[in-house]
Design a protein around this motif. Structure first.
Motif, mmCIF file in Angstrom:
data_model
loop_
_atom_site.group_PDB
_atom_site.id
_atom_site.type_symbol
_atom_site.label_atom_id
_atom_site.label_comp_id
_atom_site.label_asym_id
_atom_site.label_seq_id
_atom_site.Cartn_x
_atom_site.Cartn_y
_atom_site.Cartn_z
ATOM 1 N N GLY A 1 -62.287 10.269 27.811
ATOM 2 C CA GLY A 1 -62.873 9.742 29.033
ATOM 3 C C GLY A 1 -61.851 9.698 30.141
ATOM 4 N N TRP A 2 -62.329 9.550 31.360
ATOM 5 C CA TRP A 2 -61.443 9.476 32.510
ATOM 6 C C TRP A 2 -62.036 8.538 33.535
ATOM 7 C CZ3 TRP A 2 -64.065 13.632 30.725
ATOM 8 C CH2 TRP A 2 -65.146 14.079 31.474
ATOM 9 N N SER A 3 -61.155 7.994 34.361
ATOM 10 C CA SER A 3 -61.577 7.026 35.370
ATOM 11 C C SER A 3 -60.820 7.312 36.661
ATOM 12 C CB SER A 3 -61.273 5.615 34.863
ATOM 13 O OG SER A 3 -61.623 4.667 35.827
ATOM 14 N N TYR A 4 -61.529 7.229 37.764
ATOM 15 C CA TYR A 4 -60.933 7.456 39.077
ATOM 16 C C TYR A 4 -60.611 6.120 39.729
ATOM 17 C CZ TYR A 4 -62.271 12.395 39.234
ATOM 18 O OH TYR A 4 -62.379 13.741 39.003
ATOM 19 N N LYS B 1 -68.172 20.185 27.460
ATOM 20 C CA LYS B 1 -68.607 21.432 28.088
ATOM 21 C C LYS B 1 -68.464 21.355 29.607
ATOM 22 C CE LYS B 1 -72.008 22.897 24.625
ATOM 23 N NZ LYS B 1 -71.089 23.185 23.635
ATOM 24 N N SER B 2 -67.790 22.353 30.149
ATOM 25 C CA SER B 2 -67.671 22.498 31.597
ATOM 26 C C SER B 2 -68.677 23.540 32.043
ATOM 27 C CB SER B 2 -66.257 22.952 31.979
ATOM 28 O OG SER B 2 -65.326 21.969 31.667
ATOM 29 N N LEU B 3 -69.547 23.165 32.959
ATOM 30 C CA LEU B 3 -70.551 24.102 33.434
ATOM 31 C C LEU B 3 -69.996 25.004 34.529
ATOM 32 C CD1 LEU B 3 -73.661 21.747 33.478
ATOM 33 C CD2 LEU B 3 -72.919 23.322 31.686
ATOM 34 N N GLU B 4 -69.124 24.443 35.373
ATOM 35 C CA GLU B 4 -68.491 25.256 36.408
ATOM 36 C C GLU B 4 -67.256 24.543 36.928
ATOM 37 O OE1 GLU B 4 -70.770 25.706 40.041
ATOM 38 O OE2 GLU B 4 -71.710 23.783 39.740
ATOM 39 N N TYR B 5 -66.376 25.306 37.560
ATOM 40 C CA TYR B 5 -65.162 24.754 38.147
ATOM 41 C C TYR B 5 -65.366 24.586 39.641
ATOM 42 C CZ TYR B 5 -63.169 26.174 33.712
ATOM 43 O OH TYR B 5 -62.921 26.322 32.372
ATOM 44 N N SER C 1 -67.260 20.527 36.543
ATOM 45 C CA SER C 1 -68.459 19.701 36.518
ATOM 46 C C SER C 1 -69.236 20.088 35.272
ATOM 47 C CB SER C 1 -69.295 19.907 37.785
ATOM 48 O OG SER C 1 -69.712 21.254 37.889
ATOM 49 N N GLY C 2 -69.986 19.137 34.781
ATOM 50 C CA GLY C 2 -70.750 19.368 33.561
ATOM 51 C C GLY C 2 -71.814 18.309 33.449
ATOM 52 N N VAL C 3 -72.013 17.830 32.247
ATOM 53 C CA VAL C 3 -73.034 16.811 32.027
ATOM 54 C C VAL C 3 -72.486 15.403 32.265
ATOM 55 C CG1 VAL C 3 -74.351 18.234 30.410
ATOM 56 C CG2 VAL C 3 -72.533 16.755 29.555
ATOM 57 N N HIS C 4 -71.180 15.297 32.523
ATOM 58 C CA HIS C 4 -70.558 13.999 32.771
ATOM 59 C C HIS C 4 -70.806 13.558 34.218
ATOM 60 C CE1 HIS C 4 -67.899 17.464 32.131
ATOM 61 N NE2 HIS C 4 -67.457 17.219 33.342
ATOM 62 N N GLU C 5 -70.657 12.257 34.461
ATOM 63 C CA GLU C 5 -70.959 11.678 35.776
ATOM 64 C C GLU C 5 -69.973 12.097 36.857
ATOM 65 O OE1 GLU C 5 -71.511 7.443 35.784
ATOM 66 O OE2 GLU C 5 -72.601 7.510 33.892
#
Length: 143
Positions: free
Chosen positions: A136-139, A7-11, A89-93
């Motif tokens: 998942g993703w990593s920067y 879930k994306s809360l906002e862009y 952005s969402g519930v992810h870090e």
């Protein structure tokens, strides 16, 4: 087991994207590949923080480096080009990168052009995607 959508809360808006990408070298994302790709069960997307269009030999060198560094094998369905990328952005870090394919998304979601490598492959380093159907993703930052 059915994967649940993230879930994306906002862009992020354009200014927030620019600030967010400061110091980012690349982002690597791993997700489950479609079931018919048994030998390449992970869908990888590498987002390079550049708007440079690389010559083919440079693209191949960069791609080869990622494969070796991440123990990625059996790459298939490889696409590499400049693409629009939004961030949510969402519930992810961390902010999730979104490869924008549909023209209506490009028109409605703030984005930055990035050099993207998208492909299917395998790697034991990304077992969450392969065995648990997680995305998942990593920067990676260049300090």
């Amino acid at each position: 087991m059915e994967a649940k959508a993230i879930k994306s809360l906002e862009y992020l808006d354009a200014d927030a994207i620019d600030k967010h990408l400061e110091g980012v070298e690349y982002i690597i994302m791993a997700a489950p590949a479609p079931d018919q790709f048994k030998k390449s069960p992970i869908h990888f997307t590498i987002f390079l923080n550049t708007q440079e269009k690389f010559p083919q030999d440079v693209q191949e060198a960069i791609f080869g480096k990622f494969l070796i560094e991440n123990s990625i094998t059996n790459p298939q369905e490889i696409m590499s080009q400049l693409m629009p990328v939004g961030f949510s952005s969402g519930v992810h870090e961390t902010h999730m990168p979104l490869l924008l394919i549909k023209q209506e998304d490009v028109n409605s979601i703030p984005h930055r052009t990035m050099f993207v490598m998208d492909f299917l492959a395998d790697s034991d380093n990304f077992s969450e995607a392969k065995e648990k159907s997680l995305t998942g993703w990593s920067y990676s930052y260049n300090f």
